[in-house]
Design an enzyme around this catalytic site. Structure first.
Site, PDB file in Angstrom:
ATOM      1  N   HIS A  46       0.808  -1.219   0.000  1.00 30.15           N
ATOM      2  CA  HIS A  46       0.000   0.000   0.000  1.00 30.15           C
ATOM      3  C   HIS A  46       0.843   1.273   0.000  1.00 30.15           C
ATOM      4  CE1 HIS A  46      -3.632  -2.301   0.548  1.00 30.15           C
ATOM      5  NE2 HIS A  46      -3.111  -2.908   1.602  1.00 30.15           N
ATOM      6  N   GLU A 151      -6.648 -13.506   4.736  1.00 29.21           N
ATOM      7  CA  GLU A 151      -7.419 -12.273   4.557  1.00 29.21           C
ATOM      8  C   GLU A 151      -8.772 -12.486   3.889  1.00 29.21           C
ATOM      9  OE1 GLU A 151      -4.678  -8.592   4.111  1.00 29.21           O
ATOM     10  OE2 GLU A 151      -4.008 -10.016   2.576  1.00 29.21           O
ATOM     11  N   ASP A 177      -8.846  -6.537   5.705  1.00 28.12           N
ATOM     12  CA  ASP A 177      -9.471  -7.190   4.566  1.00 28.12           C
ATOM     13  C   ASP A 177     -10.369  -8.342   4.988  1.00 28.12           C
ATOM     14  OD1 ASP A 177      -8.726  -6.022   1.932  1.00 28.12           O
ATOM     15  OD2 ASP A 177      -6.722  -6.241   2.733  1.00 28.12           O
TER      16      ASP A 177
END
Length: 253
Positions: A46, A151, A177
């Protein structure tokens, strides 16, 4: 070739003291090491860093003797093990929902006989080609680690098979997530997912953990057997410090 503090903690059944870095801040590595952290989760999923910036941070981690667990922006095989060659102590891979994907990752980042990683023996990890190739391979399989992220609901359903894959050293429950998907599916709560992951890891002798910013959650996850406890990040620290410091202006007389 340095020894992994993360793996040393796992083998001694101790908590891995872990924080997060997502920006090009070399000094953060120095200070994290000096106060006693074992591992820095470097997030490139990210956050965007150049290759040279990443290599610089990895070199700094060797200088101050602290592990970097790098979350890469790629699943390409040579791209993954180049991060290890550049000095990452381990890799954390997002969205590993099947044992097939876990096995493919082991093939990418572990040398034979465990995996199928390509050998160079000339990077920072090998002290730039001063070690016997077989000694280097044995060291890399012993002192670098693969952490896979749980996730998705599918990953929770498959967690026993994922934990059983040889070469998977840790499981990391990603509450962001996974929580998002569980709220939509309603098939279980996040706490129930934690219990399922913890049980699978206990059964197969695999370390696990996740983000545990609040102290109460650190205690809860430790009681479940989690070793990788992430309790700080430079992003959170900046935000908290700025909120605290701005209040001093209101106190001026």
């Amino acid at each position: 070739m340095r020894k992994s503090k993360t793996l040393a903690r796992i083998r001694s059944e101790e908590v891995i003291r872990t924080c997060v870095l997502g920006h090009f801040t070399p000094g953060y590595i120095c200070h994290a090491a000096r106060v006693g952290y074992d591992c820095i989760w470097l997030d490139l999923e990210h956050r965007a860093l150049t290759l040279r910036e990443t290599q610089y941070l990895l070199a700094i981690s060797h200088l101050y003797d602290i592990d970097i667990m790098l979350r890469p922006p790629t699943l390409e095989k040579t791209g993954l093990y180049r991060y290890l060659e550049d000095g990452a102590a381990g890799l954390m891979i997002p969205f590993v929902s099947t044992p097939k994907k876990a096995k493919a990752l082991v093939d990418a980042v572990k040398f034979p006989p465990i995996g199928d990683r390509g050998i160079d023996n000339a990077g920072l990890d090998a002290d730039f080609h001063i070690h016997d190739a077989d000694d280097y391979v044995a060291w890399a399989n012993r002192e670098t680690f693969l952490c896979v992220q749980i996730e998705t609901p599918e990953a929770v359903r498959n967690v026993e098979e994922i934990a059983a894959v040889e070469g998977v050293d840790m499981l990391f429950l990603g509450p962001g997530d996974l929580g998002l998907r569980l709220r939509q599916s309603g098939e279980m709560s996040l706490d129930e997912a934690w219990e399922i992951v913890a049980a699978a890891c206990r059964k197969h002798g695999v370390a696990f953990g996740g983000p545990t910013i609040a102290f109460d959650e650190m205690q809860l996850r430790k009681s479940q057997g989690a070793q990788l406890l992430v309790n700080s990040s430079e992003f959170h620290s900046w935000s908290s410090a700025l909120q605290q410091d701005i209040g001093r202006y209101d106190e001026l007389v």
